[in-house]
Design an enzyme around this catalytic site. Structure first.
Site, PDB file in Angstrom:
ATOM      1  N   HIS A 145      -3.694  -5.189   0.609  1.00 27.03           N
ATOM      2  CA  HIS A 145      -3.174  -5.644   1.916  1.00 27.03           C
ATOM      3  C   HIS A 145      -3.182  -7.173   2.006  1.00 27.03           C
ATOM      4  O   HIS A 145      -4.206  -7.768   2.332  1.00 27.03           O
ATOM      5  CB  HIS A 145      -4.021  -5.057   3.053  1.00 27.03           C
ATOM      6  CG  HIS A 145      -3.796  -3.590   3.250  1.00 27.03           C
ATOM      7  ND1 HIS A 145      -2.813  -3.098   4.078  1.00 27.03           N
ATOM      8  CD2 HIS A 145      -4.403  -2.510   2.709  1.00 27.03           C
ATOM      9  CE1 HIS A 145      -2.830  -1.776   4.044  1.00 27.03           C
ATOM     10  NE2 HIS A 145      -3.781  -1.390   3.212  1.00 27.03           N
ATOM     11  N   GLU A 181      -1.959  -8.949   4.260  1.00 26.39           N
ATOM     12  CA  GLU A 181      -1.987  -9.405   5.663  1.00 26.39           C
ATOM     13  C   GLU A 181      -3.395  -9.603   6.216  1.00 26.39           C
ATOM     14  O   GLU A 181      -3.575 -10.269   7.238  1.00 26.39           O
ATOM     15  CB  GLU A 181      -1.204  -8.427   6.554  1.00 26.39           C
ATOM     16  CG  GLU A 181      -1.834  -7.069   6.770  1.00 26.39           C
ATOM     17  CD  GLU A 181      -1.573  -6.039   5.663  1.00 26.39           C
ATOM     18  OE1 GLU A 181      -1.792  -4.849   5.915  1.00 26.39           O
ATOM     19  OE2 GLU A 181      -1.163  -6.442   4.545  1.00 26.39           O
ATOM     20  N   SER A 200      -0.895 -12.855  38.503  1.00 27.35           N
ATOM     21  CA  SER A 200      -2.307 -12.451  38.608  1.00 27.35           C
ATOM     22  C   SER A 200      -3.253 -13.581  38.241  1.00 27.35           C
ATOM     23  O   SER A 200      -4.443 -13.519  38.529  1.00 27.35           O
ATOM     24  CB  SER A 200      -2.571 -11.270  37.675  1.00 27.35           C
ATOM     25  OG  SER A 200      -2.449 -11.697  36.321  1.00 27.35           O
ATOM     26  N   GLY A 201      -2.714 -14.605  37.555  1.00 24.92           N
ATOM     27  CA  GLY A 201      -3.592 -15.645  37.021  1.00 24.92           C
ATOM     28  C   GLY A 201      -4.021 -15.335  35.599  1.00 24.92           C
ATOM     29  O   GLY A 201      -4.698 -16.122  34.956  1.00 24.92           O
ATOM     30  N   GLY A 202      -3.614 -14.157  35.086  1.00 26.95           N
ATOM     31  CA  GLY A 202      -3.881 -13.806  33.689  1.00 26.95           C
ATOM     32  C   GLY A 202      -2.902 -14.528  32.768  1.00 26.95           C
ATOM     33  O   GLY A 202      -1.947 -15.153  33.227  1.00 26.95           O
ATOM     34  N   VAL A 203      -3.114 -14.411  31.463  1.00 31.08           N
ATOM     35  CA  VAL A 203      -2.314 -15.159  30.488  1.00 31.08           C
ATOM     36  C   VAL A 203      -0.824 -14.826  30.588  1.00 31.08           C
ATOM     37  O   VAL A 203       0.019 -15.714  30.712  1.00 31.08           O
ATOM     38  CB  VAL A 203      -2.822 -14.881  29.046  1.00 31.08           C
ATOM     39  CG1 VAL A 203      -1.912 -15.527  28.014  1.00 31.08           C
ATOM     40  CG2 VAL A 203      -4.246 -15.391  28.881  1.00 31.08           C
ATOM     41  N   ASP A 204      -0.485 -13.537  30.545  1.00 34.11           N
ATOM     42  CA  ASP A 204       0.924 -13.148  30.458  1.00 34.11           C
ATOM     43  C   ASP A 204       1.723 -13.565  31.690  1.00 34.11           C
ATOM     44  O   ASP A 204       2.775 -14.196  31.580  1.00 34.11           O
ATOM     45  CB  ASP A 204       1.053 -11.638  30.214  1.00 34.11           C
ATOM     46  CG  ASP A 204       0.317 -11.193  28.951  1.00 34.11           C
ATOM     47  OD1 ASP A 204       0.174 -12.027  28.039  1.00 34.11           O
ATOM     48  OD2 ASP A 204      -0.123 -10.037  28.881  1.00 34.11           O
ATOM     49  N   SER A 205       1.227 -13.212  32.877  1.00 36.86           N
ATOM     50  CA  SER A 205       1.999 -13.537  34.086  1.00 36.86           C
ATOM     51  C   SER A 205       2.057 -15.049  34.307  1.00 36.86           C
ATOM     52  O   SER A 205       3.043 -15.570  34.824  1.00 36.86           O
ATOM     53  CB  SER A 205       1.431 -12.822  35.316  1.00 36.86           C
ATOM     54  OG  SER A 205       0.167 -13.329  35.681  1.00 36.86           O
ATOM     55  N   SER A 206       1.021 -15.775  33.884  1.00 41.50           N
ATOM     56  CA  SER A 206       1.015 -17.238  34.042  1.00 41.50           C
ATOM     57  C   SER A 206       2.082 -17.886  33.167  1.00 41.50           C
ATOM     58  O   SER A 206       2.784 -18.803  33.596  1.00 41.50           O
ATOM     59  CB  SER A 206      -0.359 -17.812  33.683  1.00 41.50           C
ATOM     60  OG  SER A 206      -1.344 -17.299  34.553  1.00 41.50           O
ATOM     61  N   CYS A 213       0.832  -1.202   0.000  1.00 38.96           N
ATOM     62  CA  CYS A 213       0.000   0.000   0.000  1.00 38.96           C
ATOM     63  C   CYS A 213       0.877   1.267   0.000  1.00 38.96           C
ATOM     64  O   CYS A 213       1.567   1.526  -0.962  1.00 38.96           O
ATOM     65  CB  CYS A 213      -0.991  -0.036   1.171  1.00 38.96           C
ATOM     66  SG  CYS A 213      -2.371   1.125   0.963  1.00 38.96           S
TER      67      CYS A 213
END
Length: 525
Positions: free
Chosen positions: A181, A183, A235-241, A85
Site C-alpha cells: 500500500h 498510500e 454553525s461555526g464549524g469548519v465546513d459551514s464556515s 493490492c
C-alpha cells in the site's frame, strides 16, 4: 485561469479501508481525482476521460466466484493503470496471470521488498541496499492471496521472501501493480511512487491547489447563483464556515447566514461566531437565540438517540421558519464534503456499507423549494481546512478538535438541563485551556469533558458539599475508527482537576476516562 479538472485520475474502489487515503494522497500531489465504485460502466469512464486509473485494494479474494472485477474497458482505454493490492491481483487475473489463495502465508504490516529491475514507477527510489547491491524499499503489506504468475508482457519488478511478485509492470502499456500500500505513511516513499504515477507516467499537471480551488469555486458559484439570494445554516464549524466565506467572496450581501444558538455550544462560542463572521468579516447573519426552545423540547428525555433526533428536528423547524422570512432566497447552501458524497453513493452492487446519517441540514422539509448549493462537495476535510486558511479563517478555529453536531446534548449524560450545560461549559473550557498551555492540545486527537448526572461528596474548608461529577476524555487516533486513551501526565491531570473543583461551583469530583475504542466509543453518548 487554468482548468483544475483538466487532468484527473479515476480511482476504482473495491472496498479497502485505505481507498479514501489514496484519493487524498493524489490530491496532495496536486492532481484532481474521483473515487468510484468498481462496477462503473465503460460509458461513465469515457465521459470522465481520466488521464490514468488506479485500482484500489479490497477485502475480497480474486479466487472467489463473483468477486469484484475491474471493467474490461480499464485495460483498453489507452491510459496508464496502477493496481494496488487487490487491484494488482484482479489486474493480473484479468490479463491472463494467476492468483493463489494464501494459506498462512499472508503478509500483514511492515515488509521490505527487493527491487529486481528498473521501473518508471520506482525511478530513483530506494530506502536501503542489500549485500548484493539490490535496492530495498520499506513498505506496508496487507494481503492473504498473492500473484503466482504474471500476465504476458509483464516483468517482476520486486519481491519479498514469501511473495515472488511484490510489484509487476508492463512498461509498454504503462500497467503497474504493487502488492503493498503506497498510500499509507508506513510505506516510506509511497508518496514518491504515487507522484511518479500521476505526474510522470499519466502526464498530469499539479493544478489542484487551494488558491486555484477557491478561484474555481467562486467562478462556479457566480455562474450557478447569478443574481439570486442564498441562505446558509452557519454553525461555526469548519465546513459551514468555509462555505460562508466562499459565498461571501462570490456573492457578498446576497448571502444570509442563519446562526442558531441552541444553548448546547462551547463557552462563549455564540459570541465568537457573531464577532468573527458578523463584525470582522462583515457577513449578513441572523442570530437566533433558541436555547430555551431546545432545552424545553428535551425536557425529561434521557435516551441519547432520542436527544439527537429532538435536536435535529428543532433545528430544522427553526431553520424553516427563518428561511421563510428570507422570501427572496432561491438557494440553500450546505457544507456537504466529498466523503459524504462517497458514502451516499455507495455501490450499485450493494457492496458498500451504509454509514450513519449526518447531523446536517439534510433533513430539511421537502416543501422548501430551494436549489442546493454545495461548494465543498468535491473536497476532503483536510482540503477544506487548507482552503479556510487561504480565505483568512483562523488556524485555531479550523484545526480545533471535533465537536458533535448535537453539541453538549450528547456530552451531558441523561437529561439535559441548563444548569448542567453551564457547569460543563466552564469545566471543559478549563481542560482545553490547560491543554493549550501545556502544549498538549495538538498532541491529542480529541479532548473534551463529560457531565455525569451523579452527585458525590466533597469537602471544602470545614464544610461538606454534595456536588456533580465530570469526566475528562482525551484520545489519540489516526482515523477515529479506533483510538487509544491519551496518557496525559499525572501532574497535568491534577492541575486540571484542582482548577475545575476550585473554580466551578457545583462540581466536586473529576475523573479521567481510560477506555480505548473499541470497546468504548470516543463520545460517551
Amino acid at each position: 485561469m487554468s482548468d483544475i479538472h483538466e487532468h484527473k485520475i479515476l480511482i476504482l474502489d473495491f472496498g479497502s479501508q485505505y481507498t479514501q487515503l489514496i484519493a487524498r494522497r493524489i490530491r496532495e500531489i496536486g492532481v484532481y481525482c474521483e473515487l468510484w465504485a468498481w462496477d462503473v460502466t465503460e460509458a461513465q469512464i469515457r465521459e470522465f476521460a481520466p488521464n490514468g486509473i488506479i485500482l484500489a485494494g479490497g477485502p475480497e479474494s480474486v479466487t472467489a466466484e463473483n468477486s469484484p472485477r475491474a471493467p474490461e474497458y480499464v485495460f483498453t482505454a489507452g491510459v496508464p493503470v496502477l493496481g494496488i493490492c487487490y487491484g494488482m491481483q484482479t489486474m493480473s487475473e484479468q490479463l491472463g496471470g494467476k492468483v493463489i489463495q494464501g494459506v498462512g502465508e499472508g503478509e500483514f504490516g511492515y515488509a521490505q521488498i527487493e527491487m529486481l529491475t528498473d521501473s518508471l514507477l520506482f525511478k530513483g527510489i530506494e530506502d536501503a541496499v542489500n549485500s548484493e547491491g539490490k535496492p530495498l524499499l520499506d513498505v506496508w503489506m496487507s494481503h492473504g492471496d498473492k500473484v503466482s504468475a504474471i500476465p504476458e508482457g509483464f516483468v517482476a519488478v520486486a519481491k519479498t521472501d514469501t511473495c515472488p511478485f511484490a510489484a509487476m509492470a508492463n512498461e509498454e502499456k504503462q500497467f503497474f501493480g504493487v502488492q503493498f500500500h503506497p498510500e499509507v505513511t508506513h510505506t516510506r516513499q509511497g508518496m514518491r511512487m504515487l507522484s511518479h504515477f500521476a505526474l510522470d507516467i499519466c502526464g498530469c499537471a499539479a493544478n489542484w491547489k487551494p488558491s486555484s480551488i477557491i478561484e474555481d469555486a467562486i467562478e462556479r458559484l457566480k455562474k450557478q447563483i447569478g443574481d439570486d439570494e442564498v441562505i446558509l445554516g452557519l454553525s461555526g464549524g469548519v465546513d459551514s464556515s468555509v462555505v460562508a466565506m466562499l459565498l461571501h467572496r462570490a456573492i457578498g450581501k446576497k448571502l444570509t447566514c442563519v446562526f442558531v444558538d441552541n444553548g448546547l455550544l462551547r463557552l462563549n462560542e455564540a459570541e465568537q461566531v457573531m464577532e468573527m463572521f458578523g463584525d470582522h468579516f462583515g457577513l449578513n447573519i441572523i442570530h437566533v437565540d433558541a436555547e430555551n426552545r431546545f432545552l424545553d423540547a428535551m425536557k425529561g428525555e434521557a435516551d441519547p438517540e432520542a436527544k439527537r433526533k429532538i435536536i435535529g428536528r428543532v433545528f430544522v423547524e427553526i431553520f424553516d421558519e427563518e428561511s421563510k422570512k428570507c422570501a427572496n432566497a432561491k438557494w440553500l447552501a450546505q457544507g456537504t464534503i466529498y466523503p459524504d458524497v462517497i458514502e451516499s453513493a455507495g455501490s450499485a452492487t450493494g457492496k458498500a456499507h451504509v454509514i450513519k446519517s449526518h447531523h446536517n441540514v439534510g433533513g430539511l422539509p421537502d416543501d422548501m423549494e430551494l436549489g442546493l448549493v454545495e461548494p465543498l462537495r468535491e473536497l476532503f476535510k483536510d482540503e477544506v481546512r487548507k482552503i479556510g486558511l487561504e480565505l483568512g479563517l483562523p488556524y485555531n478555529m479550523l484545526y480545533r478538535h471535533p465537536f458533535p453536531g448535537p453539541g453538549l446534548g450528547v456530552r451531558v449524560l441523561g437529561e439535559v438541563k441548563k444548569e448542567y450545560c453551564d457547569l460543563l461549559r466552564r469545566a471543559d473550557a478549563i481542560f482545553i485551556e490547560e491543554l493549550h498551555k501545556a502544549d498538549l492540545y495538538n498532541k491529542v486527537s480529541q479532548a473534551f469533558t463529560v457531565f455525569l448526572p451523579v452527585r458525590s461528596v466533597g469537602v471544602m474548608g470545614d464544610g461538606r458539599k454534595y456536588d456533580w461529577v465530570v469526566s475528562l476524555r482525551a484520545v489519540e487516533t489516526v482515523d477515529f475508527m479506533t483510538a487509544h486513551w491519551a496518557h496525559l501526565p499525572y501532574d497535568f491531570l491534577g492541575r486540571v482537576s484542582n482548577r475545575i473543583i476550585n473554580e466551578v461551583d457545583g462540581i466536586s469530583r473529576v475523573v479521567y476516562d481510560i477506555s480505548g475504542k473499541p470497546p468504548a466509543t470516543i463520545e460517551w453518548e
